[in-house]
Design a protein around this motif. Sequence first.
Motif, PDB file in Angstrom:
ATOM      1  N   GLU A   1       0.721  -1.276  -0.222  1.00 19.37           N
ATOM      2  CA  GLU A   1      -0.451   0.045  -0.345  1.00 19.37           C
ATOM      3  C   GLU A   1       0.300   1.353  -0.070  1.00 19.37           C
ATOM      4  N   VAL A   2       0.496   2.241  -0.815  1.00 18.32           N
ATOM      5  CA  VAL A   2       1.067   3.235  -1.413  1.00 18.32           C
ATOM      6  C   VAL A   2       0.908   4.661   0.216  1.00 18.32           C
ATOM      7  N   PHE A  27       6.341   2.486  -2.437  1.00 20.00           N
ATOM      8  CA  PHE A  27       7.426   2.697  -3.236  1.00 20.00           C
ATOM      9  C   PHE A  27       8.634   4.338  -2.611  1.00 20.00           C
ATOM     10  N   THR A  28       9.319   4.152  -3.922  1.00 16.88           N
ATOM     11  CA  THR A  28      10.374   4.735  -3.075  1.00 16.88           C
ATOM     12  C   THR A  28      10.727   6.537  -3.675  1.00 16.88           C
ATOM     13  N   ASP A 114       0.425  12.793  -7.210  1.00 12.35           N
ATOM     14  CA  ASP A 114       0.149  11.636  -7.094  1.00 12.35           C
ATOM     15  C   ASP A 114      -0.273  11.004  -5.661  1.00 12.35           C
ATOM     16  N   TYR A 115       0.430  11.565  -4.380  1.00 10.11           N
ATOM     17  CA  TYR A 115       0.220  11.042  -3.397  1.00 10.11           C
ATOM     18  C   TYR A 115       0.489  12.268  -2.285  1.00 10.11           C
ATOM     19  N   TRP A 116      -0.582  11.468  -1.441  1.00 12.59           N
ATOM     20  CA  TRP A 116      -0.597  12.642  -0.100  1.00 12.59           C
ATOM     21  C   TRP A 116      -1.012  11.329   0.843  1.00 12.59           C
TER      22      TRP A 116
END
Length: 126
Positions: A1-2, A27-28, A114-116
């Motif tokens: 899960e990101v 993710f990295t 993309d991600y928060w």
Amino acid sequence: EVQLVESGGGLVQAGGSLRLSCAASGFTFDNYAITWFRQAPGKEREGVSCISSSDGSTYYAHSVKGRFTISIDNAKNTVYLQMNSLIPEDTTIYYCAAEASPMVRLWVLPESYDYWGQGTQVTVSS
């Protein structure tokens, strides 16, 4: 899960310091632009500072330049925001966000990301 998880917020007196952390999982940060935003009630989300994981370039909002420093620890997959000389106007929720891009473009636009993370509260008392 990101996930992006912020930590380090809290209550501090004016003139004090805090260090926020943004840790990524799932993710990295390779070839990402990672930005700290803040949003006060009734106001738009404001870009505070951005760092490129590709070349280490950094960007700051005028309101925090000289007081805040953004950095990245690639080994820990974590971005930091060192906040010094805090003022009451810095009080709000701080979010980190990540955009999959080797180049930093319009870093202040929230829709670029993309991600928060979920946010961390910073309160500066006068």
